[in-house]
Write an enzyme that holds these catalytic residues in place. Sequence first.
Site, PDB file in Angstrom:
ATOM      1  NE  ARG A   9      -3.867  -2.024   2.183  1.00  0.00           N
ATOM      2  CZ  ARG A   9      -4.742  -2.330   3.097  1.00  0.00           C
ATOM      3  NH1 ARG A   9      -4.783  -1.652   4.211  1.00  0.00           N
ATOM      4  NH2 ARG A   9      -5.605  -3.293   2.897  1.00  0.00           N
ATOM      5  CG  ASP A  40     -12.299  -2.575   1.386  1.00  0.00           C
ATOM      6  OD1 ASP A  40     -13.087  -2.347   0.458  1.00  0.00           O
ATOM      7  OD2 ASP A  40     -12.292  -1.943   2.454  1.00  0.00           O
ATOM      8  CB  SER A  85      -8.370 -11.085  -0.307  1.00  0.00           C
ATOM      9  OG  SER A  85      -8.705 -11.404   1.023  1.00  0.00           O
ATOM     10  CB  ILE A  86      -4.779 -14.993   2.126  1.00  0.00           C
ATOM     11  CG1 ILE A  86      -4.876 -14.124   3.375  1.00  0.00           C
ATOM     12  CG2 ILE A  86      -3.486 -14.790   1.369  1.00  0.00           C
ATOM     13  CD1 ILE A  86      -3.895 -14.498   4.463  1.00  0.00           C
ATOM     14  CG  ASP A  87      -8.983 -12.679   4.784  1.00  0.00           C
ATOM     15  OD1 ASP A  87      -8.290 -13.467   5.451  1.00  0.00           O
ATOM     16  OD2 ASP A  87      -8.986 -11.456   4.969  1.00  0.00           O
ATOM     17  NE  ARG A 122       6.401 -32.304  24.332  1.00  0.00           N
ATOM     18  CZ  ARG A 122       7.588 -31.755  24.282  1.00  0.00           C
ATOM     19  NH1 ARG A 122       7.873 -30.870  23.362  1.00  0.00           N
ATOM     20  NH2 ARG A 122       8.501 -32.093  25.151  1.00  0.00           N
ATOM     21  N   GLY A 130      -5.419 -14.758   8.158  1.00  0.00           N
ATOM     22  CA  GLY A 130      -6.813 -14.421   7.892  1.00  0.00           C
ATOM     23  C   GLY A 130      -7.263 -13.349   8.857  1.00  0.00           C
TER      24      GLY A 130
END
Length: 170
Positions: A9, A40, A85-87, A122, A130
């Site tokens: 950006r 966005d 966007s990875i989302d 473990r 995200g």
Amino acid sequence: GGTVIGSARCKAFTTRAGRLRAARNLVEHGITNLCVIGGDGSLTGADIFRSEWGGLLEELVRDGQISEEVARENCHLNIVGLVGSIDNDFCGTDMTIGTDSALHRIMEVIDAITTTAQSHQRTFVLEVMGRHCGYLALVSGLASGADWLFIPESPPEDGWEDLMCERLGE
């Protein structure tokens, strides 16, 4: 992970003065087509730039930075916006740019630590990327057979800590 092209950006672009400078740079280099890949912020910025384009050219002419002829030659700016966007949270797309590579990276990490977790008997906790979207967590949790999964869209119910401790004890 991250973008290969190294873009980020640009704070200056959020101001009219920054967009005026960008317009001048495009005109000086004869660039009339832009492909904006982002989320966005990037796509909103591209839309603002598109809506201001004519006014930016007028201002450059008025300030003597470009001629009226150059402004006429560059009167139209073509912009294509691609959701990056990875989302994977943009309506109307099957998968946004970046989602698949982020999910691939998460699964590589899960594969690598699963062997260690099993051999050392473990429990491992993994936090994935995200911002406000649990898509990557959900899909990687399903793919890896995770015992517990927390996503922003479905916060855990009260008392989850006791249930988790009981499960870990088993």
